[in-house]
Scaffold this active site. Sequence first.
Site, PDB file in Angstrom:
ATOM      1  CB  SER A 182      -0.922   0.039   1.281  1.00  0.00           C
ATOM      2  OG  SER A 182      -1.763   1.142   1.170  1.00  0.00           O
ATOM      3  CG  HIS A 196      -4.172   4.908  -2.417  1.00  0.00           C
ATOM      4  ND1 HIS A 196      -5.252   4.342  -2.895  1.00  0.00           N
ATOM      5  CD2 HIS A 196      -3.805   4.173  -1.568  1.00  0.00           C
ATOM      6  CE1 HIS A 196      -5.646   3.406  -2.016  1.00  0.00           C
ATOM      7  NE2 HIS A 196      -4.482   3.223  -1.031  1.00  0.00           N
ATOM      8  CG  ASN A 198      -4.493  -1.420  -0.707  1.00  0.00           C
ATOM      9  OD1 ASN A 198      -4.642  -2.597  -1.156  1.00  0.00           O
ATOM     10  ND2 ASN A 198      -4.633  -0.984   0.622  1.00  0.00           N
ATOM     11  NE  ARG A 200      -7.726  -5.237   0.053  1.00  0.00           N
ATOM     12  CZ  ARG A 200      -8.066  -4.159  -0.523  1.00  0.00           C
ATOM     13  NH1 ARG A 200      -7.193  -3.023  -1.512  1.00  0.00           N
ATOM     14  NH2 ARG A 200      -9.460  -3.790  -1.130  1.00  0.00           N
ATOM     15  N   GLY A 352      -6.014   0.276  17.996  1.00  0.00           N
ATOM     16  CA  GLY A 352      -4.689   0.197  18.121  1.00  0.00           C
ATOM     17  C   GLY A 352      -3.586  -0.028  17.153  1.00  0.00           C
ATOM     18  N   GLY A 353      -3.699   0.088  16.076  1.00  0.00           N
ATOM     19  CA  GLY A 353      -2.740  -0.397  14.650  1.00  0.00           C
ATOM     20  C   GLY A 353      -1.498   0.990  15.300  1.00  0.00           C
ATOM     21  CB  ILE A 355      -0.896   6.062  15.453  1.00  0.00           C
ATOM     22  CG1 ILE A 355      -1.782   5.619  16.385  1.00  0.00           C
ATOM     23  CG2 ILE A 355      -1.272   7.397  14.864  1.00  0.00           C
ATOM     24  CD1 ILE A 355      -3.182   5.171  15.834  1.00  0.00           C
ATOM     25  CD  GLU A 356       3.392   9.140  13.861  1.00  0.00           C
ATOM     26  OE1 GLU A 356       3.508   9.474  12.509  1.00  0.00           O
ATOM     27  OE2 GLU A 356       2.946   9.672  14.715  1.00  0.00           O
ATOM     28  CB  SER A 357       2.273   2.277   9.957  1.00  0.00           C
ATOM     29  OG  SER A 357       3.501   1.891  10.304  1.00  0.00           O
TER      30      SER A 357
END
Lengths: 394, 394
Positions: A182, A196, A198, A200, A352-353, A355-357
């Site tokens: 991604s 963008h 992505n 998968r 809760g992944g 955050i910065e990513s």
Amino acid sequence: MSPTTALSTSSSLTTLFPFSSSTTKSKPTNFTQFPFRFSPKNPTLNLTSSTARSAVSIEKEVLETERPDTFLRESDDDDKEPSSTSSVRARFEKMIRDAQDSVCQAIEAVDGGGKFKEDVWSRPGGGGGISRVLQDGAVWEKAGVNVSVVYGVMPPEAYRAAKAAATDQKPGPIPFFAAGISSVLHPKNPFAPTLHFNYRYFETDAPKDIPGAPRQWWFGGGTDFTPAYIFEEDVKHFHSTQKKACDKFDPTFYPRFKKWCDDYFYIKHRNERRGLGGIFFDDLNDYDQEMLLSFASECANSVVPAYIPIIEKRKDTPFTEQNKAWQQLRRGRYVEFNLVYDRGTTFGLKTGGRIESILVSLPLSARWEYDHKPEEGSEEWKLLDACINPKEWI
Amino acid sequence: MSPTTALSTSSSLTTLFPFSSSTTKSKPTNFTQFPFRFSPKNPTLNLTSSTARSAVSIEKEVLETERPDTFLRESDDDDKEPSSTSSVRARFEKMIRDAQDSVCQAIEAVDGGGKFKEDVWSRPGGGGGISRVLQDGAVWEKAGVNVSVVYGVMPPEAYRAAKAAATDQKPGPIPFFAAGISSVLHPKNPFAPTLHFNYRYFETDAPKDIPGAPRQWWFGGGTDFTPAYIFEEDVKHFHSTQKKACDKFDPTFYPRFKKWCDDYFYIKHRNERRGLGGIFFDDLNDYDQEMLLSFASECANSVVPAYIPIIEKRKDTPFTEQNKAWQQLRRGRYVEFNLVYDRGTTFGLKTGGRIESILVSLPLSARWEYDHKPEEGSEEWKLLDACINPKEWI
């Protein structure tokens, strides 16, 4: 927006799952959730349902100093050197890692100044990822390209939605595998578009408690672009490259996936798309698996030829403060889409992944003016009009 | 974050309901929804429950050329000149309109350059509002101050949650009245804090189909501020002014509402508050009604003395590009809170409120840097630390 697209897809950099890009730098994430695919076969299955809130445990990630050859579990890695006879998992992982390398190389070559910063992480039981971010380059303000591999467990509802089970018996939680790439690329020049993409791949195990129930798999992804100004030749080039990739496999793909893209990247409260689209698909499993693997590879490999020539043409175009302010307003729309609608982003923030990513998809800067309305007939108005009324570009 | 605060309150400029600030410029909104109060007495009642999705109709709004004396229905307006014997509805409306005038006058006086642009609207069956926005002033980048009065119908679950009914009999939909003021003020100088305040009053009719079931009412609101840098004297002044307003009524108010504020403006995915708090309360009905009306008035009248002296002190402070970039990063957090968590904003976006009124709470510009970490011990770090670990300032 069709419910299918609204609930099953992600344009965030976390690719597959919000939890797929965590590193040990972030807080421990001991429990997280599977962002279910939504299927018309099971319209009650969505992210706000109570079933979707049931947490599944996932291991904490470990920061690595080196990139491993593969993030697959040993049992999956049927060949040390992925070949045409390797598993789809292994070949898909190789494909996205090669795509990450080639996109990052192309970006750095055109940028001339910025370099990607890399974070590598893994999970003890298998899976992991590589996050790369280039910030404040000469051409790009912010460019992120992430790959990840996840082993997890999904609730049986997700399995049943994926393909109606041959039995009414309800299986237990199903182990799944997912891998994806991604990327969001925000250039500085207001005449150079944001991109963008992505891609998968998902696989479930066969439910052990239902004899004969099959393993399932599906592909998803897309490439879309978001200019602040329309250069018709750029839009045509971009869409033509997508169409060319699609047409190699099925003449119905481009028209279907072009519309799907327009439907997905819809900012409902504005009645606007965030940009000028591209292609988008999800839950694809009703074609030959090898064909879809080749198709996803073709799409990923089309990113550089679709995008880089446009950047080379526009990166040094002189611009005014007004042009920059308009780009910033459109970036405000990008922020609105990603924070309000994008399933991967919103789900990641709630569960809760890393955050910065997740939020590396946001632009370096954005703007909101009260009641801004471009003058009718202006270049800004033309862009807005095309976001409100999606066009056939080729 | 306590569920009570998470689901029952709004920091958007739409004050009460997402649909309260629409004008005829926006698309018709024929159906909208009531953003239910969440009560611990009825923990299943929340915005994502199926009951909450049932739409109630609301009239389309009409743009007015002049401000009417009142937005109340004639039957409510028991005195042409609101006095101490007028209804609480009438006195609350007068209070918020006076507060809007005095805050806007104070802002214009300090700004020296910018003027508020006003939109007035009403609904044929009663209710309406006044939206005022000052953009690109000398001191403020963007300042919005809105008042609104809404007559609507809410599902019985919301009534029952408000106060346990004396009977198990389920009433039909309940007519309600709501009025409020809401404001977000974003200054230019990175040393001058952003301010938000919002005060609102609700009343339901007595359910006609349940003999003896009472009319209900409650108050909500708060004032909180969001600096990019800490000046301890400013924070103390701000909180002291809030405490002084609270202490006139009940010594438990300030500590309770200070904590409630810290809990509500929590950006869960960052584990940070968006700013340095203030006071916040909702569902207040277990005090004398006259006392709470006076309390809300006192709070609204405390906005100017709490905020304007700080702005006068900081508006011309010299700053660096780095100071500005940090302010912009904090504004990114403001955007994240408002688009991801604020109930009024998220609900408004989903239900077709007037977008420009809802999103005027967003800053003119905001910034997101990948993995930005202020140097330990720096001024930026101190602010972040105080957002992560709320402090007692007085």
